[in-house]
Write a protein that holds these residues in place. Structure first.
Motif, PDB file in Angstrom:
ATOM      1  N   HIS A   1       0.823  -1.212   0.000  1.00 20.56           N
ATOM      2  CA  HIS A   1       0.000   0.000   0.000  1.00 20.56           C
ATOM      3  C   HIS A   1       0.859   1.265   0.000  1.00 20.56           C
ATOM      4  CE1 HIS A   1      -3.714  -2.151   0.333  1.00 20.56           C
ATOM      5  NE2 HIS A   1      -3.302  -2.801   1.400  1.00 20.56           N
ATOM      6  N   LEU A   2       1.870   1.307   0.865  1.00 20.49           N
ATOM      7  CA  LEU A   2       2.682   2.526   0.945  1.00 20.49           C
ATOM      8  C   LEU A   2       3.552   2.688  -0.285  1.00 20.49           C
ATOM      9  CD1 LEU A   2       3.616   2.782   4.692  1.00 20.49           C
ATOM     10  CD2 LEU A   2       2.596   4.566   3.284  1.00 20.49           C
TER      11      LEU A   2
ATOM     12  N   TRP B   1      11.421   6.006   5.637  1.00 17.11           N
ATOM     13  CA  TRP B   1      10.479   4.883   5.750  1.00 17.11           C
ATOM     14  C   TRP B   1      11.162   3.563   5.414  1.00 17.11           C
ATOM     15  CZ3 TRP B   1       8.380   2.436   1.106  1.00 17.11           C
ATOM     16  CH2 TRP B   1       7.498   1.380   1.401  1.00 17.11           C
TER      17      TRP B   1
ATOM     18  N   THR C   1      13.372   2.408   8.223  1.00 18.29           N
ATOM     19  CA  THR C   1      12.598   1.775   9.293  1.00 18.29           C
ATOM     20  C   THR C   1      12.210   0.360   8.901  1.00 18.29           C
ATOM     21  OG1 THR C   1      11.724   3.902  10.019  1.00 18.29           O
ATOM     22  CG2 THR C   1      10.485   1.948  10.666  1.00 18.29           C
TER      23      THR C   1
ATOM     24  N   SER D   1      14.473  -3.256  17.445  1.00 21.78           N
ATOM     25  CA  SER D   1      13.372  -2.669  16.680  1.00 21.78           C
ATOM     26  C   SER D   1      12.140  -2.740  17.560  1.00 21.78           C
ATOM     27  CB  SER D   1      13.174  -3.380  15.336  1.00 21.78           C
ATOM     28  OG  SER D   1      12.954  -4.756  15.521  1.00 21.78           O
ATOM     29  N   PRO D   2      11.043  -2.096  17.137  1.00 20.24           N
ATOM     30  CA  PRO D   2       9.870  -2.087  18.019  1.00 20.24           C
ATOM     31  C   PRO D   2       9.314  -3.480  18.196  1.00 20.24           C
ATOM     32  CG  PRO D   2       9.328  -1.151  15.869  1.00 20.24           C
ATOM     33  CD  PRO D   2      10.804  -1.368  15.885  1.00 20.24           C
TER      34      PRO D   2
ATOM     35  N   GLN E   1       2.175  -8.331  11.548  1.00 18.63           N
ATOM     36  CA  GLN E   1       3.506  -8.749  11.113  1.00 18.63           C
ATOM     37  C   GLN E   1       3.813 -10.158  11.613  1.00 18.63           C
ATOM     38  OE1 GLN E   1       5.709  -6.699   9.073  1.00 18.63           O
ATOM     39  NE2 GLN E   1       6.401  -8.796   8.834  1.00 18.63           N
TER      40      GLN E   1
ATOM     41  N   LEU F   1       2.613   9.935   7.721  1.00 14.70           N
ATOM     42  CA  LEU F   1       2.215   9.345   6.427  1.00 14.70           C
ATOM     43  C   LEU F   1       2.731   7.916   6.285  1.00 14.70           C
ATOM     44  CD1 LEU F   1       1.140   9.419   3.470  1.00 14.70           C
ATOM     45  CD2 LEU F   1       3.406  10.252   2.821  1.00 14.70           C
ATOM     46  N   THR F   2       4.018   7.725   6.581  1.00 10.59           N
ATOM     47  CA  THR F   2       4.642   6.428   6.276  1.00 10.59           C
ATOM     48  C   THR F   2       4.877   5.564   7.507  1.00 10.59           C
ATOM     49  OG1 THR F   2       6.866   7.333   6.553  1.00 10.59           O
ATOM     50  CG2 THR F   2       5.904   7.423   4.335  1.00 10.59           C
ATOM     51  N   GLY F   3       4.849   6.167   8.686  1.00 11.04           N
ATOM     52  CA  GLY F   3       5.211   5.414   9.878  1.00 11.04           C
ATOM     53  C   GLY F   3       6.706   5.289  10.079  1.00 11.04           C
ATOM     54  N   ALA F   4       7.499   5.975   9.255  1.00 17.81           N
ATOM     55  CA  ALA F   4       8.949   5.963   9.452  1.00 17.81           C
ATOM     56  C   ALA F   4       9.245   6.395  10.886  1.00 17.81           C
ATOM     57  CB  ALA F   4       9.620   6.908   8.466  1.00 17.81           C
ATOM     58  N   ALA F   5      10.076   5.597  11.566  1.00 20.63           N
ATOM     59  CA  ALA F   5      10.357   5.875  12.979  1.00 20.63           C
ATOM     60  C   ALA F   5      11.463   6.906  13.092  1.00 20.63           C
ATOM     61  CB  ALA F   5      10.745   4.581  13.681  1.00 20.63           C
ATOM     62  N   PHE F   6      11.201   7.961  13.835  1.00 12.96           N
ATOM     63  CA  PHE F   6      12.263   8.925  14.113  1.00 12.96           C
ATOM     64  C   PHE F   6      13.229   8.326  15.125  1.00 12.96           C
ATOM     65  CE2 PHE F   6       8.922  12.337  13.074  1.00 12.96           C
ATOM     66  CZ  PHE F   6       9.211  12.234  11.728  1.00 12.96           C
ATOM     67  N   GLU F   7      14.453   8.809  15.066  1.00 15.86           N
ATOM     68  CA  GLU F   7      15.462   8.310  15.982  1.00 15.86           C
ATOM     69  C   GLU F   7      15.809   9.420  16.972  1.00 15.86           C
ATOM     70  OE1 GLU F   7      18.479   6.343  13.586  1.00 15.86           O
ATOM     71  OE2 GLU F   7      16.940   5.140  12.591  1.00 15.86           O
TER      72      GLU F   7
ATOM     73  N   ASN G   1      -4.644  11.888   2.480  1.00 15.07           N
ATOM     74  CA  ASN G   1      -4.337  11.094   1.295  1.00 15.07           C
ATOM     75  C   ASN G   1      -5.526  10.208   0.991  1.00 15.07           C
ATOM     76  OD1 ASN G   1      -1.653  11.074  -0.062  1.00 15.07           O
ATOM     77  ND2 ASN G   1      -0.998  11.149   2.079  1.00 15.07           N
TER      78      ASN G   1
ATOM     79  N   ASP H   1      -4.625  -4.398   5.803  1.00 15.72           N
ATOM     80  CA  ASP H   1      -3.975  -3.092   5.701  1.00 15.72           C
ATOM     81  C   ASP H   1      -3.984  -2.529   7.110  1.00 15.72           C
ATOM     82  OD1 ASP H   1      -2.834  -0.767   4.751  1.00 15.72           O
ATOM     83  OD2 ASP H   1      -4.650  -0.014   3.766  1.00 15.72           O
ATOM     84  N   TRP H   2      -2.965  -1.763   7.443  1.00 15.44           N
ATOM     85  CA  TRP H   2      -2.935  -1.238   8.814  1.00 15.44           C
ATOM     86  C   TRP H   2      -2.376   0.171   8.812  1.00 15.44           C
ATOM     87  CZ3 TRP H   2      -0.277  -5.821   7.515  1.00 15.44           C
ATOM     88  CH2 TRP H   2       1.101  -5.693   7.315  1.00 15.44           C
TER      89      TRP H   2
END
Lengths: 164, 817
Positions: free
Chosen positions: A36-37, A148, A151, B414-415, B421, B610-616, B637, B757-758
Motif C-alpha cells: 500500500h505505501l 520509511w 525503518t 526494533s519495536p 507482522q 504518512l509512512t510510519g517511518a520511525a524517528f530516531e 491522502n 492493511d494497517w
C-alpha cells in the motif's frame, strides 16, 4: 546556467524511484504495508516531478517524464505478480529477496533526495524564490521515502537473517 | 424500580448540571429466584468494555448468581450496562473448557496439564534450537489482569527474548496509545471521566459512545437532560444514538477523518479561536500545522468528506466558542484510514484551544477493551513495560536492572512486533510457534481466509489458552483451559487510569488455571532464570506479582508504587499515578501543561504520520519539545481501496451494544444473545432502493477477498456505505432456515470481507476501509432482520418488532456515594 541539468536529474531520479517502488510493492504484495505505501509513495514521486514542470520550461530542460510506467500494473500483469508473490511469500527464501529489494530501493531514494539538494543549492545561487520554495518542500518530502525504507529494513533484517 | 435493560440500554435518567455531582443509581441483576439475603458480595469491576465500572459479584453456594454496580465507584456510581448486567453468565456456561487438550491424529483429546505443558516446552525448545527465539510468537488479549500480562511480558521479553509479543489491543487501542505518545510523549489519557460532568462541549469523533461505553453515555444523557447541557458534535457515518441527540452530526464518508479535522483546525486558526499564549508556551509545531491545515478550506473539506461546508463551519464554531471542551475518539478513527494522523489532530484541537489538564477540558483517546490499558503498561503489546522507550538504551538498561537480566537479553533492536507482522512471519514460516491467550484471531483479524490458512499450516505449532473452544482453539495443537474474571484475583485499569482490584468470587471450573499460573509454570519448566540463576518469575501469588510490577512502574508516568491490594480492595477506584506524592492517585495529568516530551523521558521518538517511518533519538532531540506537547500535522491522502465499478460501496465494520468481540462471552448470556441473535448487514435506504433490497432480504456482500451472506437491515446510514457487525463467527452455527427457506452454511463473519492493511504508525488494522458490492440473494418473506432496533441499527422500515427483554434489573436512584 545549467539548472536544466539538475532538473533533468531530479525528474529521472524520482521517476526511477517511482517505478522501483511500484515493482517492489507488487513483487512483495503479501507484505501489505509495502504494497500500500509503495503505491502511495510512488504517486507522490510523480507529483513532485509535476511540480517541476513549469521550471523545466523556464530553464529549458528536457521535457520531464510523465509518470508512464509508474502506475500500478493493471489486469493480467498485476494478477500474475500477485500470484507469484503469494507463492513466493510462503517460502522462506522470500525474505532475502525482500531485503535485497529494499536495499536497492533505499539507494534510489537517496539518489532522488540528493538530486533535490543539488537543485535546491542551484536555486539558491540563482536566486529563484519560486524554485527555492518548490525544491525545499519537495526535498523534505523526498527524505520521507528513505526514512520509511530505513525503518522497514531495520525491522525486517533481524527476522530474515536470524530466524532462517 | 425494575427495568428492561435490553430495551432501555442506558437505564433511568438522573439529570444533573455542571455544578452537581453525578447522582448515584445502583443497578442490580440477580438470577431469577435468588434469595437476596443469601448472596455474598465480592468486589470487582466489569470487564466488558474499557469503562471498567465498579461492580460487586453476587455469590451463592460457590456460584455466581448476579451483579450489582458499586455506588461508591468513581467510574459509574452504581450503574452497569447491559453487557455488565448479563455477561457474567458466561462464567457458569456448561461448555467451559475444564481440561487441557492435545491434538492427536487430527482430533483434540483430553490430556493432563503435565502432558500438555511438557509438549509445549518440548516444541518451544525445538523451535528455539532451529530458529532461535525469533521463531516464537505470542499473541495475547485485552481481557486479562495486570498480573497475567506482566508475567507473560517478563517470560517473553526477559526470558525467551523474542520481540514477537502483542495484544489484541492492537485491534482496539493501538492508535490511542500511538497518538498519546506522538503528542504528549507518553501513553495515558490525561483527563478524568468527571470531565463529562463539567464540560460545556463534547466532540465525539468516530465514537459511538451510546453502544461502546454505555455507562459513560448514560452520564452524557444525564447532562443533556439537566441544566446547562453541553453542546454535542458527532462524527459518524451511521445514524447512532449519539448522532440523534447531537447539535451537529457530520456523517462523513469513511476514510476522511483527517480532511475534516484539518478543516476544523483551519477554522479555529482563521477565526482567532486559538489560545496563542498556551500554544506558544506549551507546544511545538504550530507553524507547520497552520501551514498544512491552511490547505483545507470548508468547501474542499465538504467535497472530500461528503458533508456540507455549512455543517463543518457550525461544528468549528461550537468548538471555537467552547469554554470547556471534551473531545473523544474511538474506532471510527482508530480503525480507519490515516488513523494515528487523525487521532493526533484531535489532540491538537484541544491544545489549540488550550483546553487540557483542567476540569472539563480534556481529550480522551478512548480504549476498547477493559484491560487494554494494562497491555500497554505491562509491555504485553507493542510497548516496553512501564512506558519505557525501546529506542532509549537507558530505559532498556533500567528494565534489565529491575529484572536482573543482561540488557542484551531484552529485544530492543526494533519495536515489538505487531500482530499483523507476526502472522506474516508465520505465513512465510519464520515463526513456527504461536501461543494465543484469550483471543480469537480466526474471527477477529482481517481477511479471514488468509488467517485460517496461516493457523492451519502443518509447520506452525499453535497453543491456545482460553475459557472456551473458540474458532481459533479449534485449530490449535494444544488447548489450555483458562480461569476467567471472577475466578482469579488481580487488578486492571480503565481509560481514565482508574485502577480496580477484582477479587476471586468463585473457583474456576475443572482444572482451569489463571494465565499467571500457566505462564509461571511454563517459565519454570523452561528453567528461565535471571543473571544469578534465580527463577525469572519470582512470584507465586497475584499480589506478589503486583508488587513486582509496582517496582517497574516506580517514577514512571504510570506509577503504581503507592497502590496496594489492601488500598484498592473495596475502594471506589484509584487513578494512577499513585505514589508517595499522590497517595490518593491523580485525577488529571498535565495540570501544569508540562508534558512528558523531553527526549530522555518520552516513550517514543515519534513517527512520520504518512509512512510510519520511525524517528530516531537525534530527530526527537532536534524538535526540542522538552516538556511541550507536539502538534503533529499531516495531509489527507486518498484511501487505499476506493470504491469502483466492481465494488461500488464502502465497507465499515463495528459492534452493537449487546455483544463483545466474537461473542465468546455475550453469546452465552441469554438476554444478550436474544437481543442480537444473528448476523445482519446495514444498508442505506437509497442504496437499498437502487439494489431492489428491502428489510430482511437475504443479501450477499462481496469484496476482493471474500463474501458473506446475511439478512439486510435498512437504516439511515450514509449512502454508499455498508455496515457489518464483526461479532458473528462460526462456533455456535446451527442450521437455521433463512428467509428463502434454505439452510445455508456460513460465511457470516464480517472479516471475510476486510482488507489486510494497517495504520503505518499504530499498526492498527483498518477494519473500516475497503470496497464491497451487495446483491440480493432472496426475499425476506416478510421476516425483518433480527438486528437491534434500539441502537444505530434502528430500521427505517415500519413494523419491525422492537428489541426488548424482561424487566429484571433493579435500579435504585439516590443514596450516598
Amino acid at each position: 546556467v545549467k539548472i536544466d541539468r539538475a532538473i533533468d536529474d531530479v525528474g529521472e531520479a524520482e521517476t526511477d524511484l517511482a517505478k522501483r517502488l511500484v515493482a517492489v510493492a507488487e513483487r512483495h504484495a503479501v507484505e501489505h504495508d509495502l504494497y500500500h505505501l509503495g503505491h502511495t509513495l510512488a504517486r507522490q514521486c510523480v507529483e513532485r516531478v509535476e511540480v517541476l514542470r513549469p521550471f523545466a520550461e523556464r530553464y529549458g530542460a528536457t521535457p520531464l517524464p510523465d509518470g508512464t510506467g509508474t502506475d500500478a500494473s493493471s489486469g493480467l500483469l498485476e494478477t500474475l505478480r500477485r500470484k507469484a508473490s503469494e507463492v513466493l511469500g510462503r517460502s522462506e527464501a522470500s525474505g532475502l529477496v525482500l531485503l535485497a529489494d529494499l536495499r536497492e530501493t533505499y539507494l534510489l531514494a537517496h539518489r532522488a533526495e540528493i538530486s533535490w539538494v543539488i537543485l535546491l543549492q542551484a536555486a539558491k545561487a540563482a536566486r529563484d524564490p519560486e524554485l527555492i520554495k518548490a525544491a525545499t518542500s519537495s526535498h523534505e518530502a523526498s527524505q520521507g521515502v528513505a526514512t520509511w525504507l530505513r525503518t522497514k529494513i531495520k525491522v525486517s533484517a533481524p527476522q530474515i537473517l536470524v530466524s532462517g | 424500580m425494575t427495568s428492561d435493560r435490553i430495551a432501555h440500554i442506558w437505564g433511568a435518567r438522573t439529570p444533573h448540571g455542571p455544578e452537581d455531582e453525578w447522582p448515584v443509581r445502583v443497578d442490580q441483576y440477580l438470577r431469577d429466584g435468588t434469595d437476596e439475603s443469601t448472596v455474598a458480595w465480592v468486589a470487582s469491576a466489569c470487564v466488558l468494555c474499557s469503562n471498567g465500572c465498579g461492580m460487586d459479584i453476587g455469590v451463592v453456594d460457590g456460584r455466581i448468581v448476579g451483579v450489582r454496580g458499586r455506588a461508591t465507584d468513581r467510574v459509574n456510581r452504581g450503574r452497569l450496562g447491559p453487557k455488565g448486567l448479563f455477561g457474567w453468565q458466561a462464567n457458569g456456561s456448561p461448555d467451559r473448557l475444564t481440561t487441557p487438550m492435545i491434538r492427536r491424529d487430527g482430533e483434540l483429546v483430553a490430556a493432563t496439564w503435565d502432558e500438555a505443558m511438557a509438549l509445549i516446552v518440548e516444541r518451544t525448545r525445538a523451535v528455539v534450537k532451529e530458529h532461535g527465539p525469533l521463531g516464537l510468537g505470542f499473541y495475547t488479549t485485552g481481557q486479562l489482569f495486570i498480573e497475567d500480562y506482566y508475567t507473560i511480558g517478563v517470560v517473553v521479553r526477559g526470558g525467551l527474548g523474542t520481540p514477537h509479543l502483542d495484544g489484541n489491543t492492537r485491534l482496539c487501542t493501538a492508535t490511542s496509545d500511538a497518538a498519546l505518545k506522538e503528542t504528549f510523549g507518553t501513553d495515558g489519557d490525561p483527563g478524568s471521566l468527571a470531565d463529562i460532568d463539567l464540560c460545556d462541549t463534547l466532540f465525539l469523533v468516530g465514537h459511538n459512545m451510546a453502544e461502546t461505553h454505555t455507562v459513560s453515555w448514560a452520564r452524557v444523557l444525564d447532562r443533556l437532560a439537566g441544566p446547562a447541557p453541553p453542546r454535542l458534535i458527532a462524527v459518524d457515518p451511521r445514524p447512532t444514538k449519539v448522532a440523534a441527540v447531537a447539535d451537529v452530526h457530520l456523517a462523513i464518508r469513511p476514510g476522511t477523518n483527517l480532511a475534516l479535522l484539518n478543516g476544523i483546525q483551519r477554522e479555529l486558526i482563521v477565526n482567532g479561536w486559538v489560545d496563542r499564549e498556551f500554544v506558544d508556551a506549551h507546544t511545538v509545531g504550530y507553524d507547520r500545522l497552520a501551514d498544512v491545515v491552511d490547505a483545507y478550506p470548508p468547501q474542499r473539506v465538504a467535497d472530500l468528506c461528503g458533508v456540507t461546508a455549512e455543517d463543518v463551519l457550525v461544528a468549528a464554531r461550537i468548538i471555537g466558542e467552547s469554554e470547556r471542551l471534551v473531545s473523544t475518539a474511538l474506532q471510527g478513527v482508530y480503525q480507519s484510514h490515516q488513523a494515528t494522523a487523525s487521532a493526533c489532530q484531535i489532540n491538537n484541537i484541544n491544545l489549540l484551544r488550550g483546553m487540557i489538564g483542567r476540569p472539563g477540558c480534556t481529550v480522551f483517546q478512548m480504549n476498547g477493551q477493559p484491560t487494554a490499558q494494562n497491555t500497554r503498561e505491562t509491555g504485553a503489546d507493542g510497548d516496553l513495560v512501564g512506558m519505557r522507550n525501546w529506542q532509549n538504551p537507558d530505559h532498556v538498561a533500567d528494565l534489565a536492572r529491575l529484572w536482573n537480566v543482561d540488557p542484551v537479553q531484552i529485544p530492543s533492536w526494533s519495536p515489538p512486533t505487531h500482530v499483523m507482522q507476526m502472522f506474516r512471519y508465520a505465513e512465510e514460516g519464520s515463526i513456527r510457534f504461536l501461543w494465543i491467550t484469550g483471543t480469537n484471531p480466526a474471527v477477529s483479524l482481517p481477511e479471514l481466509h488468509r488467517i485460517r490458512a496461516i493457523l492451519e499450516q502443518e509447520r506452525l505449532f499453535v497453543v491456545v489458552s482460553d475459557a472456551f473452544l473458540t474458532e481459533t482453539a479449534m485449530r490449535a495443537d494444544v488447548v489450555l483451559p483458562a480461569a476467567m474474571w471472577g475466578e482469579k484475583l488481580g487488578t486492571f485499569t480503565n481509560h481514565d487510569r482508574t485502577v480496580h482490584l477484582s477479587d476471586k468470587a468463585v473457583e474456576p471450573p475443572g482444572e482451569a488455571r489463571s494465565d499467571l499460573d500457566i505462564f509461571r509454570d511454563y517459565a519454570h519448566r523452561l528453567g528461565l532464570a535471571d543473571k544469578d540463576g534465580a527463577p525469572l518469575v519470582s512470584w507465586t501469588t497475584p499480589e506478589q506479582c503486583f508488587d513486582a510490577f509496582k517496582e517497574v512502574t516506580r517514577d514512571r508516568p504510570c506509577d503504581y508504587s503507592g497502590l496496594t491490594y489492601e488500598k484498592l480492595r473495596g475502594s471506589g477506584g484509584i487513578q494512577w499515578p499513585c505514589n508517595a506524592h499522590h497517595p490518593n492517585g491523580t485525577e488529571r495529568l498535565y495540570t501544569d501543561a508540562r508534558f512528558n516530551t523531553a527526549t530522555d523521558e518520552c516513550e517514543d521518538y515519534g513517527h512520520d504520520l504518512l509512512t510510519g517511518a520511525a524517528f530516531e533519538r537525534k530527530d526527537h532531540a532536534d524538535l526540542a519539545a522538552d516538556g511541550r506537547a507536539v502538534l503533529k500535522a499531516a495531509h489527507f491522502n486518498p484511501p487505499h481501496e476506493p470504491p469502483d465499478d466492481e465494488y461500488p460501496l464502502l465497507l465499515t465494520t463495528g459492534r452493537t451494544a449487546y455483544h463483545f468481540h466474537t461473542r465468546t462471552k455475550t453469546r452465552r448470556a441469554p438476554q444478550l444473545n436474544a437481543a442480537a441473535p444473528q448476523m445482519w448487514v446495514e444498508l442505506s435506504s437509497g442504496d437499498a432502493a437502487r439494489l431492489d433490497i428491502t428489510e430482511g432480504d437475504l443479501v450477499r456482500v462481496a469484496s476482493a477477498r471474500g463474501h458473506l451472506v446475511a439478512p439486510a437491515r435498512i437504516t439511515d446510514l450514509r449512502e454508499g456505505v455498508v455496515f457489518a457487525p464483526f461479532h458473528f463467527g462460526y462456533w455456535d452455527w446451527v442450521a437455521q432456515p433463512q428467509p428463502d427457506g434454505v439452510e445455508r452454511e456460513p460465511p457470516t463473519a464480517a472479516n471475510e470481507l476486510t482488507i489486510t492493511d494497517w495504520d503505518p504508525v499504530s499498526k492498527q488494522p483498518l477494519f473500516k476501509a475497503g470496497a464491497v458490492r451487495v446483491e440480493k440473494v432472496a426475499g425476506s418473506n416478510g421476516h425483518p432482520s433480527l438486528a437491534p432496533t434500539t441502537t444505530a441499527s434502528a430500521p427505517v422500515t415500519s413494523g419491525v418488532p422492537p428489541t426488548h427483554g424482561d424487566s429484571t434489573v433493579r435500579e435504585t436512584i439516590g443514596g450516598q456515594r
